[in-house]
Write a protein that holds these residues in place. Sequence first.
Motif, short mmCIF file in Angstrom:
data_model
loop_
_atom_site.label_atom_id
_atom_site.label_comp_id
_atom_site.label_asym_id
_atom_site.label_seq_id
_atom_site.Cartn_x
_atom_site.Cartn_y
_atom_site.Cartn_z
N THR A 20 -17.33 7.90 -3.29
CA THR A 20 -17.15 6.89 -4.33
C THR A 20 -15.73 7.01 -4.89
N CYS A 21 -15.02 5.92 -4.89
CA CYS A 21 -13.64 5.91 -5.39
C CYS A 21 -13.67 6.12 -6.90
N PRO A 22 -12.89 7.07 -7.42
CA PRO A 22 -12.90 7.31 -8.86
C PRO A 22 -12.20 6.21 -9.67
N VAL A 23 -11.42 5.36 -9.05
CA VAL A 23 -10.69 4.32 -9.77
C VAL A 23 -11.49 3.02 -9.85
N CYS A 24 -11.94 2.51 -8.70
CA CYS A 24 -12.64 1.22 -8.68
C CYS A 24 -14.15 1.35 -8.57
N ARG A 25 -14.65 2.56 -8.42
CA ARG A 25 -16.09 2.86 -8.35
C ARG A 25 -16.78 2.24 -7.13
N SER A 26 -16.05 1.92 -6.08
CA SER A 26 -16.67 1.43 -4.85
C SER A 26 -17.39 2.59 -4.18
N THR A 27 -18.58 2.34 -3.68
CA THR A 27 -19.37 3.39 -3.06
C THR A 27 -19.28 3.31 -1.55
N ARG A 28 -19.50 4.43 -0.89
CA ARG A 28 -19.50 4.55 0.57
C ARG A 28 -18.22 4.01 1.19
N ILE A 29 -17.08 4.35 0.59
CA ILE A 29 -15.79 3.87 1.06
C ILE A 29 -14.94 5.08 1.45
N LYS A 30 -14.04 4.91 2.39
CA LYS A 30 -13.20 6.01 2.85
C LYS A 30 -12.19 6.39 1.77
N LEU A 31 -12.15 7.65 1.45
CA LEU A 31 -11.20 8.18 0.46
C LEU A 31 -10.16 9.01 1.20
N LEU A 32 -9.09 8.37 1.59
CA LEU A 32 -8.10 9.01 2.44
C LEU A 32 -6.73 9.16 1.81
#
Length: 61
Positions: A20-32
Amino acid sequence: MAKSKRGHSLWHLPARGRGTCPVCRSTRIKLLYPRTKSDGTSLKVCKRCDKASQTRIDAAI
């Protein structure tokens, strides 16, 4: 011909580099993409938030 090694380095990351992206709160997204807050802590963010302003990065959890 297909490229069988594309994305192979992601297989060794926990959850294949997803979360989960800490900025936009999108779930199941690649954090690269690593970004640094003003206080020096490091965050991994998604592709969209890599271009986010520093104020949005500082406001993240």
